[in-house]
Design a protein around this motif. Sequence first.
Motif, PDB file in Angstrom:
ATOM      1  N   THR A 165      25.948  20.392  40.019  1.00 36.36           N
ATOM      2  CA  THR A 165      27.351  20.703  39.807  1.00 36.36           C
ATOM      3  C   THR A 165      27.638  22.116  40.300  1.00 36.36           C
ATOM      4  O   THR A 165      26.888  23.046  40.024  1.00 36.36           O
ATOM      5  CB  THR A 165      27.730  20.585  38.315  1.00 36.36           C
ATOM      6  OG1 THR A 165      27.523  19.229  37.893  1.00 36.36           O
ATOM      7  CG2 THR A 165      29.183  20.977  38.073  1.00 36.36           C
ATOM      8  N   THR A 172      30.386  24.848  39.638  1.00 37.22           N
ATOM      9  CA  THR A 172      31.440  25.219  38.702  1.00 37.22           C
ATOM     10  C   THR A 172      32.189  26.407  39.295  1.00 37.22           C
ATOM     11  O   THR A 172      31.582  27.269  39.939  1.00 37.22           O
ATOM     12  CB  THR A 172      30.827  25.609  37.341  1.00 37.22           C
ATOM     13  OG1 THR A 172      30.036  24.512  36.874  1.00 37.22           O
ATOM     14  CG2 THR A 172      31.904  25.919  36.323  1.00 37.22           C
ATOM     15  N   ASP A 218      35.469  21.146  38.989  1.00 41.69           N
ATOM     16  CA  ASP A 218      34.057  21.248  39.353  1.00 41.69           C
ATOM     17  C   ASP A 218      33.714  20.169  40.369  1.00 41.69           C
ATOM     18  O   ASP A 218      34.359  19.114  40.431  1.00 41.69           O
ATOM     19  CB  ASP A 218      33.180  21.059  38.113  1.00 41.69           C
ATOM     20  CG  ASP A 218      33.358  22.174  37.089  1.00 41.69           C
ATOM     21  OD1 ASP A 218      33.974  23.207  37.423  1.00 41.69           O
ATOM     22  OD2 ASP A 218      32.876  21.998  35.955  1.00 41.69           O
ATOM     23  N   THR A 275      30.639  17.707  41.356  1.00 43.64           N
ATOM     24  CA  THR A 275      29.343  17.162  40.961  1.00 43.64           C
ATOM     25  C   THR A 275      28.976  16.077  41.953  1.00 43.64           C
ATOM     26  O   THR A 275      29.726  15.106  42.132  1.00 43.64           O
ATOM     27  CB  THR A 275      29.401  16.571  39.530  1.00 43.64           C
ATOM     28  OG1 THR A 275      29.807  17.601  38.623  1.00 43.64           O
ATOM     29  CG2 THR A 275      28.056  16.009  39.108  1.00 43.64           C
ATOM     30  N   ASN A 331      22.435  23.714  39.540  1.00 46.10           N
ATOM     31  CA  ASN A 331      23.831  23.984  39.204  1.00 46.10           C
ATOM     32  C   ASN A 331      24.141  25.438  39.555  1.00 46.10           C
ATOM     33  O   ASN A 331      23.307  26.314  39.332  1.00 46.10           O
ATOM     34  CB  ASN A 331      24.090  23.756  37.713  1.00 46.10           C
ATOM     35  CG  ASN A 331      23.906  22.311  37.313  1.00 46.10           C
ATOM     36  OD1 ASN A 331      24.093  21.407  38.111  1.00 46.10           O
ATOM     37  ND2 ASN A 331      23.515  22.096  36.062  1.00 46.10           N
ATOM     38  N   THR A 334      27.520  28.550  39.787  1.00 46.73           N
ATOM     39  CA  THR A 334      28.902  28.939  39.485  1.00 46.73           C
ATOM     40  C   THR A 334      29.365  29.832  40.628  1.00 46.73           C
ATOM     41  O   THR A 334      28.652  30.756  41.039  1.00 46.73           O
ATOM     42  CB  THR A 334      28.992  29.708  38.157  1.00 46.73           C
ATOM     43  OG1 THR A 334      28.550  28.853  37.102  1.00 46.73           O
ATOM     44  CG2 THR A 334      30.428  30.160  37.879  1.00 46.73           C
TER      45      THR A 334
END
Length: 177
Positions: free
Chosen positions: A1, A3, A14, A16, A58, A60
């Motif tokens: 993911t 973010t 987001d 994914t 993941n 950000t």
Amino acid sequence: TITFEENGGSAVLDITQGYNTAVVAPTAPTKMGYTFGGWYSDSALTTAYTFGTMPAQNITLYAKWTLNNYTITFEENGGSAVLDITQGYLTAVVAPTAPTKSGYTFAGWYSDIALTTAYTFSTMPAENITLYAKWDVITYTITFMNVENLSPMSLTAGAAIVITDPTKEGYEFHGWY
């Protein structure tokens, strides 16, 4: 993911998806008074992120914003020139020195050409604007001395002065002084 931290901008959903699949950058967020400057992989906004394939973890991403400059333009309506003010959104704006116009008193800046909405200087708005000068005509009073039955006159600047020569029994009128 992946973010997204929008840093005050509009929400970004987001992403994914599977590892190593092609990732398309989302539609850029918006923020009033700012220009979107891209996505960064660190909160200090020092490393720009390039979208390619989904990483094996993941992550950000952080939005970078650049403050927009806007301009206040002045329509002096016949008065002396006033320089435009250009500065950043939400920065404090100080009213310029009032313009001058012969025969008139400056009555303030207005946000509409009809001069119905007075403008209060505070902070730079999120758009370019034009402000319009309002002028009140100066009225002058002429009072006559040593003359009977001649009331004072009120005139505006530039108005013609029309006075009937006074008379006084036994005297000859020689002019106004």
